[in-house]
Design an enzyme around this catalytic site. Structure first.
Site, PDB file in Angstrom:
ATOM      1  N   GLY A 153     -46.281 -34.643  41.089  1.00 54.04           N
ATOM      2  CA  GLY A 153     -45.986 -33.210  41.111  1.00 54.04           C
ATOM      3  C   GLY A 153     -46.136 -32.727  42.545  1.00 54.04           C
ATOM      4  N   ASN A 163     -45.352 -31.038  35.712  1.00 50.89           N
ATOM      5  CA  ASN A 163     -45.605 -29.614  35.451  1.00 50.89           C
ATOM      6  C   ASN A 163     -45.015 -28.743  36.557  1.00 50.89           C
ATOM      7  OD1 ASN A 163     -46.895 -29.566  33.029  1.00 50.89           O
ATOM      8  ND2 ASN A 163     -48.949 -29.291  33.855  1.00 50.89           N
ATOM      9  N   ALA A 210     -42.656 -24.791  36.853  1.00 47.25           N
ATOM     10  CA  ALA A 210     -43.192 -23.520  37.374  1.00 47.25           C
ATOM     11  C   ALA A 210     -42.061 -22.520  37.578  1.00 47.25           C
ATOM     12  CB  ALA A 210     -43.935 -23.777  38.675  1.00 47.25           C
ATOM     13  N   GLU A 251     -47.050 -10.470  40.098  1.00 48.99           N
ATOM     14  CA  GLU A 251     -47.466 -10.924  38.767  1.00 48.99           C
ATOM     15  C   GLU A 251     -48.839 -10.343  38.486  1.00 48.99           C
ATOM     16  OE1 GLU A 251     -46.752 -15.135  37.733  1.00 48.99           O
ATOM     17  OE2 GLU A 251     -45.567 -15.262  39.549  1.00 48.99           O
ATOM     18  N   ASP A 254     -55.061 -37.429  32.817  1.00 50.44           N
ATOM     19  CA  ASP A 254     -55.332 -38.818  33.212  1.00 50.44           C
ATOM     20  C   ASP A 254     -56.328 -38.899  34.375  1.00 50.44           C
ATOM     21  OD1 ASP A 254     -53.498 -39.513  31.256  1.00 50.44           O
ATOM     22  OD2 ASP A 254     -51.816 -39.425  32.656  1.00 50.44           O
ATOM     23  N   HIS A 283     -51.834 -18.886  28.940  1.00 50.92           N
ATOM     24  CA  HIS A 283     -50.797 -17.975  29.444  1.00 50.92           C
ATOM     25  C   HIS A 283     -50.460 -16.982  28.339  1.00 50.92           C
ATOM     26  CE1 HIS A 283     -47.167 -16.377  31.174  1.00 50.92           C
ATOM     27  NE2 HIS A 283     -47.421 -17.026  32.296  1.00 50.92           N
ATOM     28  N   ARG A 324     -54.487 -12.688  33.987  1.00 47.14           N
ATOM     29  CA  ARG A 324     -54.025 -13.386  32.785  1.00 47.14           C
ATOM     30  C   ARG A 324     -55.085 -13.516  31.684  1.00 47.14           C
ATOM     31  NH1 ARG A 324     -50.896 -18.392  35.092  1.00 47.14           N
ATOM     32  NH2 ARG A 324     -49.410 -16.849  35.818  1.00 47.14           N
ATOM     33  N   HIS A 351     -52.333 -23.156  29.274  1.00 43.05           N
ATOM     34  CA  HIS A 351     -51.407 -23.185  30.416  1.00 43.05           C
ATOM     35  C   HIS A 351     -51.965 -23.934  31.622  1.00 43.05           C
ATOM     36  CE1 HIS A 351     -48.267 -21.795  33.089  1.00 43.05           C
ATOM     37  NE2 HIS A 351     -49.128 -21.161  33.867  1.00 43.05           N
ATOM     38  N   ARG A 398     -57.596 -18.378  37.168  1.00 49.16           N
ATOM     39  CA  ARG A 398     -56.695 -18.449  38.323  1.00 49.16           C
ATOM     40  C   ARG A 398     -55.768 -17.238  38.422  1.00 49.16           C
ATOM     41  NH1 ARG A 398     -51.466 -20.081  38.733  1.00 49.16           N
ATOM     42  NH2 ARG A 398     -51.421 -21.121  36.705  1.00 49.16           N
ATOM     43  N   SER A 426     -51.352 -21.457  42.093  1.00 47.80           N
ATOM     44  CA  SER A 426     -51.516 -22.902  41.883  1.00 47.80           C
ATOM     45  C   SER A 426     -50.578 -23.726  42.759  1.00 47.80           C
ATOM     46  CB  SER A 426     -51.354 -23.278  40.418  1.00 47.80           C
ATOM     47  OG  SER A 426     -50.130 -22.834  39.950  1.00 47.80           O
TER      48      SER A 426
HETATM   49  C1  SIN Z   1     -45.558 -17.720  35.340  1.00 45.62           C
HETATM   50  O1  SIN Z   1     -44.467 -17.741  35.879  1.00 45.62           O
HETATM   51  O2  SIN Z   1     -45.895 -16.830  34.561  1.00 45.62           O
HETATM   52  C2  SIN Z   1     -46.524 -18.843  35.578  1.00 45.62           C
HETATM   53  C3  SIN Z   1     -46.905 -18.883  36.986  1.00 45.62           C
HETATM   54  C4  SIN Z   1     -48.295 -19.430  37.161  1.00 45.62           C
HETATM   55  O3  SIN Z   1     -48.802 -20.150  36.301  1.00 45.62           O
HETATM   56  O4  SIN Z   1     -48.934 -19.066  38.157  1.00 45.62           O
END
Ligand code: SIN
Length: 499
Positions: free
Chosen positions: A14, A42, A46, A115, A210, A231, A280, A341, A376, A381
């Site tokens: 990733g 993952n 995103a 966000e 893992d 999430h 969140r 999430h 977070r 991330s």
């Molecule tokens: C999202 O787009 O809602 C997820 C972004 C994140 O996990 O920071």
């Protein structure tokens, strides 16, 4: 048994793994162990973006630091947060040099979104809501131009190779059959998330913890595993049996979408003045409460006031997915519910990504440098992966390459084709029910009883297969989560205790 000698072996492809690899000096050999293929990560999923202040304006830097701390309930490592925010610009600019094309307006200025938990617009995005996919595509192409980087797809890392407290590399299973040892001067775990421990997750199917499993078996320090982020808005499809739930990006709320309950009430005002753009953890807990109070398993995102045309252009991936589900953004309500999430804690590392074991580093979701505290902040991330990946690479670049010898002591077991699906299914149901958004003492104890038995059975019948190691990693990580959650009696961040 085949042995490959290298300077650096990275487990995981990733953003945390690939970006670190690209920052390692070209005279060092780097081997990347990829569980499936370069596109199954993952990071590819995103949507929202990558947070970061590109210009060094003190007020803006301070605001990003404060938002990160506030979202993390001030349990963060302040030094790590400062590094994250102040080194953002250097690393995001490097992404652009690697040909990542962030979205821009007609005059060429980068478009920024917001966000939950962000006090200003500071999130860069690409392809509207395809940020992860676009970044990974660009970095993958850059990787292919580097002669020192060797990519090994369809290879499962089984266990670390170590003596006393020094890491010598990793033992892997290639194409499900051949055991290969990478003997390396430096080893980096970048294995991503733990999502599949739960019955519902936004994570890719490869996210089976893992790295944490391997670190646990090698007695490496772990921390903060009780902080599992849910999430708030995964698409709720009542007919889907899949563990994977499609994400409806928080950026949609950043652009003005509302949350309403089954009675059509915009409920977030009951919980916080920040409404839908609270961090969140707060939004997921509020939705949980609403679902409980309305005897319903989902709430809705209302986007009708935003207009179909705008939404179609700004969120093309989500628009397309929902259309396939017969939902038109801007016209229909979108059913959503919170699901697992992100893993906030993980393998304890210092500010240069070094774990408690010599020559072993960890980066990204499997690592814990304390940057996220108890929860977070959205879009931090991807930023964490690049900032700390760069720091790990800088440390490794300081090392003078030397030949490492290691005598293998790995026992090879017979390989059975068992798929371990029953155990994985029961684990998911147990974790959803008792180790989810709301936790109780009795629930945690009950879950532990069930999962301890699973671990005992797995250890009794070892099997040299990918499915076995995935199941073992999942079960062992679940027990660590439960033990950490039992020890933290107070509610803080994304860990909510009813008793
Ligand atoms: C999202 O787009 O809602 C997820 C972004 C994140 O996990 O920071």
């Amino acid at each position: 048994m085949l042995q490959i000698k290298t300077d650096v072996v990275i487990v995981g492809a990733g953003l945390a793994g690939i970006y670190t690899a690209l920052n390692i000096d070209s005279h060092k050999r780097v081997d990347i162990v990829v569980k499936e293929s370069l596109i199954v990560t993952n990071s590819n999923l995103a949507q929202g973006g990558i947070a970061g202040e590109l210009d060094f304006i003190q007020e803006n830097i301070d605001a990003h630091i404060e938002d990160t701390l506030k979202a993390g309930s001030y349990l963060n490592n302040k030094e790590a947060v400062k590094i994250l925010v102040t080194e953002a610009s250097e690393n995001i600019n490097k992404l652009m040099k690697f040909q990542v094309a962030f979205d821009r307006d007609e005059s060429g200025d980068i478009l920024l979104t917001k966000e939950g938990g962000h006090s200003t617009r500071r999130i860069l995005h690409s392809g509207g809501d395809a940020t992860g996919k676009d970044i990974m595509e660009a970095l993958k192409n850059e990787c292919y131009t580097r002669e020192n980087i060797h990519i090994h797809e369809d290879m499962m890392a089984l266990d670390l190779l170590y003596q006393e407290n020094t890491c010598f590399g990793v033992c892997c299973l290639a194409k499900g059959t051949e055991v290969i040892e990478f003997i390396a001067q430096s080893t980096i775990l970048a294995t991503g998330g733990i999502g599949n421990i739960y019955g519902s997750t936004t994570n890719s199917a490869i996210a089976t913890s893992d790295g944490i499993g391997m670190a646990y078996r090698a007695n490496i320090e772990l921390e903060n595993l009780e902080f599992i982020q849910f999430h708030p808005t995964a698409f709720h499809n009542e007919y889907s049996k899949s563990r994977f739930k499609f994400l409806i990006s928080e950026a949609l709320r950043g652009e003005g979408a509302y949350l309403i309950n089954s009675e059509g009430e915009r409920f977030m005002k009951k919980y916080t003045p920040l409404l839908e753009l609270a961090p969140r953890d707060k939004v997921s807990q509020a939705i949980y409460r609403e679902m409980y109070d309305t005897w319903t398993d989902h709430v809705y995102l209302d986007t009708k006031h935003l207009g179909e045309e705008f939404l179609k252009n700004r969120f093309p991936t989500i628009y397309k997915h929902l259309k396939e589900e017969n939902i038109i953004m801007g016209k229909d309500l979108i059913p959503v519910s919170p699901v697992q999430h992100f893993n906030v804690g993980g393998i304890k590392v210092n500010l240069d990504g070094l774990t408690s074991m010599k020559n072993l580093y960890a980066n990204g979701e499997c690592a814990s440098n304390g940057v996220h505290g108890a929860n977070r902040l959205a879009s931090n991330s991807l930023l964490e992966c690049v900032v700390f990946g760069n720091r790990i690479a800088n440390k490794i670049n300081e090392k003078i390459s030397k030949n490492i010898n290691y005598d293998s002591n790995i026992t090879e077991y017979h390989s059975y084709k068992y798929n371990y699906k029953p155990i994985k299914k029961k684990l998911g149901l147990t974790m959803d029910e008792y180790v989810g958004i709301v936790r109780t003492k009795e629930g945690l104890l009950f879950a532990k009883k069930i999962i301890v038995k699973m671990e005992k059975n797995l250890l009794k019948y070892p099997n040299n297969s990918k499915a076995y190691y995935e199941a073992l990693n999942m079960v062992q990580t679940a027990l660590i989560i439960i033990n950490s959650a039992s020890l933290r009696k107070e509610s803080i961040g994304c860990h909510y205790r009813l008793n």
